[in-house]
Design a protein around this motif. Structure first.
Motif, PDB file in Angstrom:
ATOM      1  N   PRO A  88      55.640  10.539  44.274  1.00 48.37           N
ATOM      2  CA  PRO A  88      54.496  10.082  45.075  1.00 48.37           C
ATOM      3  C   PRO A  88      53.250  10.934  44.901  1.00 48.37           C
ATOM      4  CG  PRO A  88      56.181  11.083  46.474  1.00 48.37           C
ATOM      5  CD  PRO A  88      56.800  10.918  45.126  1.00 48.37           C
ATOM      6  N   ARG A  91      50.378   9.555  42.665  1.00 48.70           N
ATOM      7  CA  ARG A  91      49.586   8.402  43.087  1.00 48.70           C
ATOM      8  C   ARG A  91      48.080   8.661  42.952  1.00 48.70           C
ATOM      9  NH1 ARG A  91      51.229   4.233  46.464  1.00 48.70           N
ATOM     10  NH2 ARG A  91      53.026   5.465  47.156  1.00 48.70           N
ATOM     11  N   TYR A  96      47.812   8.146  36.170  1.00 44.90           N
ATOM     12  CA  TYR A  96      48.777   7.165  36.688  1.00 44.90           C
ATOM     13  C   TYR A  96      48.044   6.056  37.450  1.00 44.90           C
ATOM     14  CZ  TYR A  96      52.528  10.395  35.469  1.00 44.90           C
ATOM     15  OH  TYR A  96      53.405  11.209  34.786  1.00 44.90           O
ATOM     16  N   SER A  98      48.207   2.953  37.127  1.00 45.71           N
ATOM     17  CA  SER A  98      49.037   1.784  37.456  1.00 45.71           C
ATOM     18  C   SER A  98      50.253   2.178  38.302  1.00 45.71           C
ATOM     19  CB  SER A  98      49.496   1.080  36.174  1.00 45.71           C
ATOM     20  OG  SER A  98      50.287   1.946  35.375  1.00 45.71           O
ATOM     21  N   TYR A  99      50.139   3.333  38.987  1.00 42.83           N
ATOM     22  CA  TYR A  99      51.269   3.861  39.749  1.00 42.83           C
ATOM     23  C   TYR A  99      51.848   2.829  40.718  1.00 42.83           C
ATOM     24  CZ  TYR A  99      54.025   6.691  42.966  1.00 42.83           C
ATOM     25  OH  TYR A  99      55.054   7.166  43.743  1.00 42.83           O
ATOM     26  N   THR A 100      50.997   2.159  41.477  1.00 42.71           N
ATOM     27  CA  THR A 100      51.480   1.215  42.490  1.00 42.71           C
ATOM     28  C   THR A 100      52.306   0.100  41.856  1.00 42.71           C
ATOM     29  OG1 THR A 100      49.570   1.690  43.887  1.00 42.71           O
ATOM     30  CG2 THR A 100      50.801  -0.322  44.366  1.00 42.71           C
ATOM     31  N   LEU A 101      51.866  -0.396  40.698  1.00 46.67           N
ATOM     32  CA  LEU A 101      52.606  -1.446  40.001  1.00 46.67           C
ATOM     33  C   LEU A 101      53.893  -0.898  39.386  1.00 46.67           C
ATOM     34  CD1 LEU A 101      49.687  -3.319  38.180  1.00 46.67           C
ATOM     35  CD2 LEU A 101      50.971  -4.086  40.188  1.00 46.67           C
ATOM     36  N   ASP A 102      53.833   0.325  38.877  1.00 48.08           N
ATOM     37  CA  ASP A 102      54.992   0.917  38.197  1.00 48.08           C
ATOM     38  C   ASP A 102      56.084   1.355  39.163  1.00 48.08           C
ATOM     39  OD1 ASP A 102      53.704   0.599  35.784  1.00 48.08           O
ATOM     40  OD2 ASP A 102      52.950   2.661  35.705  1.00 48.08           O
ATOM     41  N   MET A 103      55.698   1.745  40.364  1.00 52.22           N
ATOM     42  CA  MET A 103      56.609   2.405  41.291  1.00 52.22           C
ATOM     43  C   MET A 103      57.882   1.597  41.548  1.00 52.22           C
ATOM     44  SD  MET A 103      55.822   3.623  45.214  1.00 52.22           S
ATOM     45  CE  MET A 103      55.335   1.938  45.644  1.00 52.22           C
TER      46      MET A 103
END
Length: 230
Positions: A88, A91, A96, A98-103
Motif C-alpha cells: 500500500p 500507492r 505505480y 496504475s496501482y489501483t487497477l493492479d492491486m
C-alpha cells in the motif's frame, strides 16, 4: 533476519542468450525470455500477446505476474519478497500510477500462488546469499531501481549504461528487471544481463547492486531460478 550463504567458486558466469526489451514496459518479460530454452523462447514470442492477455497485466507487470509465466513454462523458481501482496505504500509512488487497477489482480495472484505451484517466501537476503545461489543453482531475475543501476564496463568506466538514455530515466524510482548471471569475487562485482542494453554482460559492485535492488519501490523482489537438472 537475513538468509545466509555458503561456499561458492570464486568466479561464476552462466551463459545466456541476450534478449532486448521491445517496449518501455516489458523488461521482466525479456528477462524470462533470456532464461528459457530455444523452443520455449519461440513459443513465448509466437504467443506474446496471448500470454500478456491471459496474465491480465497489460503493460504493468509485477513480479508475481512473472512467476506465473515461469510456472506455465515449467521453470523451477522461488520468489522472495519483503511484502506479500501489493504494498500500500506504493500507492503514492508516481511509478505505480496504475496501482489501483493492479492491486486486485496482484493480491489475487499472491492469494492463490500456492495452489498454482508458485513458491513465495517473505524474507530479505544479503548479497552473499545471491552469490551462493548463483554459484550453486542458477540465474536470478532481480527487480532494481533503474536510476541506481549502472555498468562498470560501459563508456568511461562508470557512466550509466544505455539504459538511461533509452528510457529517459530520472533520478526517481523506476522499476527495472535484470538477470543476474554471475559474479567475480576478486573484483567483488556481480555480472548481469540488462534487457535495455545491447548484447553484453554488465558488471556492477556488490554494494551498488544492493543499493539498486533495495531501493524504495522494489520490495526487494527476487526470483531465484533453478536449473532443471538440479
Amino acid at each position: 533476519m537475513e538468509m545466509e550463504a555458503g561456499f561458492t567458486p570464486d568466479i561464476v558466469e552462466h551463459p545466456l542468450v541476450h534478449v532486448s526489451q521491445r517496449y518501455d514496459w516489458d523488461c521482466g518479460l525479456a528477462c524470462i525470455l533470456m532464461v528459457l530454452n530455444r523452443r520455449e523462447r519461440q513459443t513465448f514470442l509466437s504467443n506474446f500477446r496471448q500470454i500478456c492477455d491471459e496474465g491480465q497485466f497489460g503493460e504493468s507487470t509485477w513480479t508475481i505476474d512473472l512467476c506465473y509465466i515461469l510456472k506455465d513454462f515449467n521453470v523451477p523458481h522461488k520468489y522472495l519478497t519483503t511484502m506479500i501482496g501489493a504494498n500500500p505504500r506504493h500507492r503514492g509512488n508516481n511509478y505505480y500510477k496504475s496501482y489501483t487497477l493492479d492491486m486486485v489482480r496482484v493480491n489475487d495472484k499472491f492469494r492463490h500462488a500456492a495452489e498454482h505451484g508458485v513458491d513465495v517466501k517473505q524474507c530479505a537476503v544479503n548479497y552473499r546469499f545471491l552469490i551462493d545461489h548463483l554459484g550453486t543453482y542458477g540465474n536470478i531475475i532481480l527487480l532494481t531501481s533503474a536510476s541506481l543501476l549502472y555498468c562498470d564496463l560501459c563508456k568511461m568506466n562508470k557512466l550509466p549504461c544505455e539504459l538511461r538514455s533509452c528510457l529517459s530515466i530520472t533520478p526517481s524510482y523506476m522499476g527495472h528487471y535484470i538477470v543476474l548471471c554471475g559474479y567475480n569475487k576478486r573484483l567483488q562485482k556481480f555480472m548481469y544481463r540488462n534487457p535495455a542494453c545491447k548484447d553484453k554482460v554488465c558488471y556492477i559492485p556488490y554494494q551498488a547492486l544492493d543499493k539498486a535492488r533495495k531501493a524504495n519501490g522494489t520490495d526487494e523482489d527476487i526470483i531465484l531460478l533453478y536449473d532443471k537438472t538440479s
